[in-house]
Design a protein around this motif. Structure first.
Motif, PDB file in Angstrom:
ATOM      1  N   ALA A 168      -2.374  10.201  -0.030  1.00  0.00           N
ATOM      2  CA  ALA A 168      -1.106   9.506  -0.306  1.00  0.00           C
ATOM      3  C   ALA A 168      -0.091   9.876   0.768  1.00  0.00           C
ATOM      4  O   ALA A 168      -0.088  11.006   1.271  1.00  0.00           O
ATOM      5  CB  ALA A 168      -0.574   9.874  -1.688  1.00  0.00           C
ATOM      6  N   THR A 169       0.778   8.906   1.106  1.00  0.00           N
ATOM      7  CA  THR A 169       1.740   9.100   2.196  1.00  0.00           C
ATOM      8  C   THR A 169       3.033   8.360   1.901  1.00  0.00           C
ATOM      9  O   THR A 169       3.015   7.266   1.322  1.00  0.00           O
ATOM     10  CB  THR A 169       1.172   8.582   3.538  1.00  0.00           C
ATOM     11  N   ARG A 170       4.147   8.972   2.318  1.00  0.00           N
ATOM     12  CA  ARG A 170       5.454   8.319   2.308  1.00  0.00           C
ATOM     13  C   ARG A 170       5.805   7.949   3.746  1.00  0.00           C
ATOM     14  O   ARG A 170       5.896   8.816   4.608  1.00  0.00           O
ATOM     15  CB  ARG A 170       6.531   9.254   1.750  1.00  0.00           C
ATOM     16  N   TYR A 171       6.002   6.656   4.003  1.00  0.00           N
ATOM     17  CA  TYR A 171       6.407   6.173   5.317  1.00  0.00           C
ATOM     18  C   TYR A 171       7.871   5.742   5.259  1.00  0.00           C
ATOM     19  O   TYR A 171       8.247   4.900   4.433  1.00  0.00           O
ATOM     20  CB  TYR A 171       5.561   4.978   5.747  1.00  0.00           C
ATOM     21  N   ALA A 172       8.688   6.291   6.151  1.00  0.00           N
ATOM     22  CA  ALA A 172      10.105   5.940   6.178  1.00  0.00           C
ATOM     23  C   ALA A 172      10.307   4.522   6.696  1.00  0.00           C
ATOM     24  O   ALA A 172       9.598   4.069   7.602  1.00  0.00           O
ATOM     25  CB  ALA A 172      10.860   6.925   7.051  1.00  0.00           C
ATOM     26  N   LEU A 173      11.267   3.819   6.116  1.00  0.00           N
ATOM     27  CA  LEU A 173      11.718   2.526   6.614  1.00  0.00           C
ATOM     28  C   LEU A 173      13.055   2.715   7.332  1.00  0.00           C
ATOM     29  O   LEU A 173      13.765   3.690   7.074  1.00  0.00           O
ATOM     30  CB  LEU A 173      11.865   1.533   5.462  1.00  0.00           C
ATOM     31  N   PRO A 174      13.438   1.796   8.218  1.00  0.00           N
ATOM     32  CA  PRO A 174      14.670   1.971   8.996  1.00  0.00           C
ATOM     33  C   PRO A 174      15.915   2.049   8.123  1.00  0.00           C
ATOM     34  O   PRO A 174      16.003   1.423   7.063  1.00  0.00           O
ATOM     35  CB  PRO A 174      14.704   0.716   9.884  1.00  0.00           C
ATOM     36  N   ASN A 191      11.546   3.485   1.777  1.00  0.00           N
ATOM     37  CA  ASN A 191      10.226   3.905   2.238  1.00  0.00           C
ATOM     38  C   ASN A 191       9.136   2.997   1.697  1.00  0.00           C
ATOM     39  O   ASN A 191       9.379   2.179   0.792  1.00  0.00           O
ATOM     40  CB  ASN A 191       9.959   5.351   1.813  1.00  0.00           C
ATOM     41  N   VAL A 192       7.951   3.154   2.237  1.00  0.00           N
ATOM     42  CA  VAL A 192       6.728   2.581   1.673  1.00  0.00           C
ATOM     43  C   VAL A 192       5.875   3.745   1.193  1.00  0.00           C
ATOM     44  O   VAL A 192       5.587   4.674   1.954  1.00  0.00           O
ATOM     45  CB  VAL A 192       5.956   1.742   2.705  1.00  0.00           C
ATOM     46  N   LEU A 193       5.497   3.722  -0.064  1.00  0.00           N
ATOM     47  CA  LEU A 193       4.644   4.751  -0.662  1.00  0.00           C
ATOM     48  C   LEU A 193       3.248   4.182  -0.835  1.00  0.00           C
ATOM     49  O   LEU A 193       3.083   3.116  -1.427  1.00  0.00           O
ATOM     50  CB  LEU A 193       5.214   5.172  -2.023  1.00  0.00           C
ATOM     51  N   GLU A 194       2.241   4.873  -0.302  1.00  0.00           N
ATOM     52  CA  GLU A 194       0.870   4.406  -0.457  1.00  0.00           C
ATOM     53  C   GLU A 194       0.001   5.500  -1.047  1.00  0.00           C
ATOM     54  O   GLU A 194       0.244   6.690  -0.843  1.00  0.00           O
ATOM     55  CB  GLU A 194       0.284   3.943   0.879  1.00  0.00           C
ATOM     56  N   ALA A 195      -1.013   5.085  -1.809  1.00  0.00           N
ATOM     57  CA  ALA A 195      -1.930   6.036  -2.421  1.00  0.00           C
ATOM     58  C   ALA A 195      -3.315   5.415  -2.519  1.00  0.00           C
ATOM     59  O   ALA A 195      -3.463   4.225  -2.806  1.00  0.00           O
ATOM     60  CB  ALA A 195      -1.442   6.453  -3.809  1.00  0.00           C
ATOM     61  N   ASP A 226       9.200  -6.996   6.397  1.00  0.00           N
ATOM     62  CA  ASP A 226       8.203  -7.165   7.455  1.00  0.00           C
ATOM     63  C   ASP A 226       7.369  -5.897   7.644  1.00  0.00           C
ATOM     64  O   ASP A 226       6.146  -5.966   7.839  1.00  0.00           O
ATOM     65  CB  ASP A 226       8.890  -7.533   8.774  1.00  0.00           C
ATOM     66  N   GLU A 227       8.010  -4.730   7.588  1.00  0.00           N
ATOM     67  CA  GLU A 227       7.264  -3.485   7.768  1.00  0.00           C
ATOM     68  C   GLU A 227       6.357  -3.206   6.573  1.00  0.00           C
ATOM     69  O   GLU A 227       5.265  -2.651   6.726  1.00  0.00           O
ATOM     70  CB  GLU A 227       8.218  -2.318   8.023  1.00  0.00           C
ATOM     71  N   PHE A 228       6.800  -3.573   5.382  1.00  0.00           N
ATOM     72  CA  PHE A 228       5.931  -3.454   4.205  1.00  0.00           C
ATOM     73  C   PHE A 228       4.654  -4.265   4.413  1.00  0.00           C
ATOM     74  O   PHE A 228       3.541  -3.775   4.170  1.00  0.00           O
ATOM     75  CB  PHE A 228       6.683  -3.925   2.965  1.00  0.00           C
ATOM     76  N   LYS A 229       4.796  -5.491   4.895  1.00  0.00           N
ATOM     77  CA  LYS A 229       3.615  -6.315   5.158  1.00  0.00           C
ATOM     78  C   LYS A 229       2.746  -5.691   6.238  1.00  0.00           C
ATOM     79  O   LYS A 229       1.501  -5.738   6.158  1.00  0.00           O
ATOM     80  CB  LYS A 229       4.005  -7.733   5.562  1.00  0.00           C
ATOM     81  N   GLU A 230       3.350  -5.094   7.254  1.00  0.00           N
ATOM     82  CA  GLU A 230       2.558  -4.452   8.298  1.00  0.00           C
ATOM     83  C   GLU A 230       1.689  -3.328   7.740  1.00  0.00           C
ATOM     84  O   GLU A 230       0.548  -3.134   8.174  1.00  0.00           O
ATOM     85  CB  GLU A 230       3.487  -3.908   9.387  1.00  0.00           C
ATOM     86  N   HIS A 231       2.210  -2.601   6.763  1.00  0.00           N
ATOM     87  CA  HIS A 231       1.399  -1.549   6.132  1.00  0.00           C
ATOM     88  C   HIS A 231       0.250  -2.155   5.327  1.00  0.00           C
ATOM     89  O   HIS A 231      -0.872  -1.623   5.342  1.00  0.00           O
ATOM     90  CB  HIS A 231       2.286  -0.677   5.243  1.00  0.00           C
ATOM     91  N   LEU A 232       0.503  -3.256   4.625  1.00  0.00           N
ATOM     92  CA  LEU A 232      -0.579  -3.944   3.925  1.00  0.00           C
ATOM     93  C   LEU A 232      -1.632  -4.429   4.923  1.00  0.00           C
ATOM     94  O   LEU A 232      -2.849  -4.254   4.712  1.00  0.00           O
ATOM     95  CB  LEU A 232      -0.031  -5.129   3.131  1.00  0.00           C
ATOM     96  N   ASP A 233      -1.174  -5.044   6.017  1.00  0.00           N
ATOM     97  CA  ASP A 233      -2.094  -5.573   7.028  1.00  0.00           C
ATOM     98  C   ASP A 233      -2.965  -4.471   7.624  1.00  0.00           C
ATOM     99  O   ASP A 233      -4.152  -4.690   7.924  1.00  0.00           O
ATOM    100  CB  ASP A 233      -1.307  -6.262   8.140  1.00  0.00           C
ATOM    101  N   GLU A 282      18.543 -20.825   2.000  1.00  0.00           N
ATOM    102  CA  GLU A 282      17.092 -20.707   2.079  1.00  0.00           C
ATOM    103  C   GLU A 282      16.689 -19.622   3.083  1.00  0.00           C
ATOM    104  O   GLU A 282      17.317 -19.445   4.123  1.00  0.00           O
ATOM    105  CB  GLU A 282      16.491 -22.053   2.513  1.00  0.00           C
ATOM    106  N   ASN A 283      15.666 -18.856   2.747  1.00  0.00           N
ATOM    107  CA  ASN A 283      15.064 -17.951   3.724  1.00  0.00           C
ATOM    108  C   ASN A 283      13.558 -17.962   3.527  1.00  0.00           C
ATOM    109  O   ASN A 283      13.043 -18.377   2.490  1.00  0.00           O
ATOM    110  CB  ASN A 283      15.628 -16.526   3.583  1.00  0.00           C
ATOM    111  N   ASP A 284      12.846 -17.525   4.550  1.00  0.00           N
ATOM    112  CA  ASP A 284      11.391 -17.520   4.495  1.00  0.00           C
ATOM    113  C   ASP A 284      10.844 -16.101   4.631  1.00  0.00           C
ATOM    114  O   ASP A 284       9.756 -15.884   5.122  1.00  0.00           O
ATOM    115  CB  ASP A 284      10.809 -18.417   5.595  1.00  0.00           C
ATOM    116  N   TRP A 285      11.617 -15.109   4.196  1.00  0.00           N
ATOM    117  CA  TRP A 285      11.256 -13.720   4.425  1.00  0.00           C
ATOM    118  C   TRP A 285       9.942 -13.325   3.750  1.00  0.00           C
ATOM    119  O   TRP A 285       9.271 -12.398   4.197  1.00  0.00           O
ATOM    120  CB  TRP A 285      12.372 -12.796   3.936  1.00  0.00           C
ATOM    121  N   LEU A 286       9.585 -14.001   2.671  1.00  0.00           N
ATOM    122  CA  LEU A 286       8.349 -13.662   1.966  1.00  0.00           C
ATOM    123  C   LEU A 286       7.211 -14.629   2.286  1.00  0.00           C
ATOM    124  O   LEU A 286       6.112 -14.481   1.744  1.00  0.00           O
ATOM    125  CB  LEU A 286       8.594 -13.650   0.449  1.00  0.00           C
TER     126      LEU A 286
END
Length: 368
Positions: A168-174, A191-195, A226-233, A282-286
């Motif tokens: 498990a890891t905690r990744y800081a977001l900006p 942050n993004v928390l992964e396990a 965007d960074e959350f998606k990068e971690h998923l990718d 409108e936004n397309d962020w997701l």
């Protein structure tokens, strides 16, 4: 010395130390850290090799229910009594136990905060539900916050599981770059928390949770998503089955013009730095998340009947009026299994009085 004088003095001291590069109140995080690990006081052996896991995602507002807190701009409260916290947490735990999830992703959970009477809410949930293990990543931590009586605070995100959790890891977001140095020092650090989820004889199953920036005067929220998606990718590229969820603080694509979404008040606050985005635009962020991953509530399902999928409201006396909370996977969910627990009774409790967010529940396919 009056309280306001003490607060002013500590603020000046803090600013001096911040400008000098010192972490006086221990608010800082490394870019990559180990999260805090928990386990229940009594471990309940989980089933052997399930085909599906029930997943629950909930921003639980640190066990505050609908108390009129100052930062909601509805009231002046900044602290709760121990009785209030334990009453709310008992109700939240009963809802969780009634849903009986295998995985629970929670945001805005306190572990050692003055505002929540220093109740460790992660441990409370483990000890009052069938869940066994947890990892916790703080996003707001300070030995002392010298404003509004907040004092000591430690609040963040957590992943709770019936099954063991591996790496498990905690990744800081900006940080929010437009805030001044003192505000950034005491402000939330997302942050993004992964396990790694050790289930069904697999070691390639991963769970990620996040809570994106709520206010976005400079586009930081978009960067967090965007960074959350990068971690998923990254996990997909490594051949993993991945589940991602949390409070993303933005609407699904193609929905800004959908009634009643277009009519809701964005914020009751007047401080321009802490007014929610204008969701009517409108936004397309997701869009990239919807394009590349299966979602618990498919976009067309939401567009067909948005009201039953709303998960949040800024109106303390009104009903849910927007969707901000999500679950995505590189695999698949069981068709038709998703439900947003808006106001129906769960056990003996309604969910709406317990938080300003509604839980999202879905069954996730994990069989090899």
């Amino acid at each position: 010395m009056y309280h306001r004088d003490i607060t002013r003095y500590l603020t000046i001291v803090a600013l001096t130390w911040v400008l000098a590069g010192c972490d006086l109140f221990h608010t800082s995080f490394d870019d990559v850290e180990n999260p805090v690990r928990y386990q229940s006081a009594e471990i309940v052996e989980p089933p052997g090799a399930p085909e599906n896991l029930r997943v629950m995602n909930w921003n639980m507002k640190f066990g505050a229910g609908r108390i009129d807190f100052f930062f909601d701009c509805h009231g002046t409260r900044s602290l709760m009594t121990a009785d209030e916290v334990r009453t709310h947490m008992s109700s939240i735990s009963e809802v969780v136990a009634s849903v009986d999830p295998d995985l629970l992703m929670i945001q805005e959970v306190d572990v050692e905060s003055k505002r929540s009477a220093y109740v460790d809410q992660v441990q409370f949930l483990l000890d009052h539900t069938p869940l066994n293990y947890a990892v916790y990543a703080s996003q707001w931590r300070a030995d002392y916050v010298p404003s509004d009586g907040i004092g000591r605070v430690n609040s963040g995100t957590a992943i709770l599981s019936r099954y063991p959790l591996g790496d498990a890891t905690r990744y800081a977001l900006p940080e929010v770059p437009s805030y001044d140095a003192l505000k950034r020092y005491f402000y939330l650090q997302r942050n993004v928390l992964e396990a790694q989820l050790l289930v069904a004889d697999r070691e390639d199953v991963w769970v990620l949770s996040t809570h994106a920036e709520a206010y976005s005067p400079d586009g930081t929220k978009r960067v967090h998503i965007d960074e959350f998606k990068e971690h998923l990718d990254r996990h997909v590229d490594e051949g993993h089955l991945v589940l991602g969820g949390g409070d993303l603080n933005t609407l699904p694509p193609e929905t800004a013009s959908v009634a009643p979404v277009k009519d809701f008040p964005d914020s009751v606050c007047t401080d321009e730095e802490f007014i929610a985005d204008d969701y009517s635009e409108e936004n397309d962020w997701l869009s990239a998340l919807y394009d590349d991953y299966a979602t618990a509530v498919p976009l067309q399902t939401y567009l067909d009947q948005p009201e039953i999928h709303f998960t949040h409201t800024t109106d303390k006396d009104g009903f849910w009026n927007r969707k901000l909370d999500y679950l995505f996977t590189s695999g698949s969910f069981v068709d038709g299994s998703a439900i947003t627990l808006q106001s129906v009774l769960v056990g003996t409790y309604e969910t709406m009085p317990l938080s300003d967010h509604a839980p999202v529940v879905v069954d996730w396919k994990v069989a090899p």
